[in-house]
Write a protein that holds these residues in place. Structure first.
Motif, short mmCIF file in Angstrom:
data_model
loop_
_atom_site.label_atom_id
_atom_site.label_comp_id
_atom_site.label_asym_id
_atom_site.label_seq_id
_atom_site.Cartn_x
_atom_site.Cartn_y
_atom_site.Cartn_z
N ARG A 65 3.86 -0.01 8.95
CA ARG A 65 5.41 1.09 8.68
C ARG A 65 6.34 0.25 9.03
NH1 ARG A 65 1.28 3.96 12.37
NH2 ARG A 65 0.79 5.57 11.41
N PHE A 113 -2.35 4.62 4.09
CA PHE A 113 -2.06 5.99 4.59
C PHE A 113 -1.40 5.61 5.45
CE2 PHE A 113 -1.52 8.08 8.66
CZ PHE A 113 -1.69 9.34 8.58
N GLN A 117 3.34 6.94 4.69
CA GLN A 117 3.78 7.77 5.64
C GLN A 117 5.00 7.44 5.84
OE1 GLN A 117 2.18 7.46 9.49
NE2 GLN A 117 2.26 9.82 9.92
N MET A 163 -0.96 15.08 0.04
CA MET A 163 0.59 14.50 0.25
C MET A 163 1.80 15.33 -0.70
SD MET A 163 0.71 10.48 1.82
CE MET A 163 2.22 9.91 0.50
#
Length: 245
Positions: A65, A113, A117, A163
């Motif tokens: 992230r 993931f 995300q 998704m």
């Protein structure tokens, strides 16, 4: 605004992030996107290509992230995200231990993931975006000696479909490409160590040859382009017919 480099693709000026952009296929993708006029960010352990280079170990979700956030900030936005991170280690199921399994999950699946995300919010807010995952023919077929690898690629296929369903109304498409046997450094290393396997592998491919890098790059650029705006939730097999039989 017309794309002088390739008006059909419409990628001139696009802000693109490739996770795993220093591998054989990843580097070819970075070059392909740049040739199409895009500005490319490369997230990797040792990023050597791309206008923006983010050094990151994607085995933890937070690192993934954070890497996306850094690349997005340096690019000034994000239009396309490609996840091309993955490992394989051909062994029988019984030969893997818990640490092996956890390593596959972390590198192949958790990284996919977490980075995807993190890429979604801006795409949703701006009303357009493209996400492309790298799957594999092993995500569909029960190939021997591919247990954890096949499990993670099958999981990526399902993650991609969910998704795609959740974000189709936001103008965000989510797809996967699934290469078969390609002429990459990893394939060459495997065949150098197992020269008796080449003929058997080629015999599995109706096209009777391994795929070339440009035969992966082209489909990914297409899925990232404006021409693929009504394609989502699909796995595109790039395998010379391997999954036909």
């Amino acid at each position: 605004m017309p794309d002088a480099k390739n008006p059909w693709l419409g990628l001139d000026g696009a802000r693109i992030v490739v996770a795993g952009g220093s591998g054989t296929i990843g580097a070819a993708l970075v070059s392909g996107f740049e040739t199409a006029g895009a500005t490319v960010g490369n997230i990797d352990l040792n990023p050597q290509h791309g206008a923006v280079r983010v050094t990151a170990d994607l085995t933890t979700a937070q690192a993934g992230r954070d890497a996306i956030a850094q690349a997005r900030e340096e690019l000034g936005g994000l239009d396309v995200f490609v996840h091309a991170v993955g490992i394989n280690d051909r062994r029988p199921i019984e030969a893997y231990d818990d640490a092996d399994w956890e390593r596959f999950i972390a590198i192949n699946l958790t990284s996919a993931f977490a980075t995807a995300q993190a890429a979604l919010p801006q795409m949703r807010e701006q009303g357009h975006g493209r996400i492309v995952f790298f799957s594999s023919v092993a995500g569909r077929s029960g190939h021997k000696l591919h247990g954890p690898y096949a499990a993670t690629k099958g999981a990526i296929n399902q993650l991609m479909r969910v998704m795609a369903h959740e974000h189709a109304q936001d103008g965000v498409t989510v797809n996967a490409v699934a290469p078969g046997y390609m002429d990459t450094e990893l394939t060459r290393d495997y065949l150098d160590a197992n020269p008796d396997k080449r003929a058997a592998l080629v015999d599995l491919i109706p096209a009777r040859r391994f795929g070339q890098l440009e035969e992966v790059v082209g489909p990914v650029l297409f899925l990232a382009s404006r021409q693929a705006s009504f394609i989502t939730g699909q796995v595109l097999y790039i395998d010379g017919g391997r999954t036909v039989v």
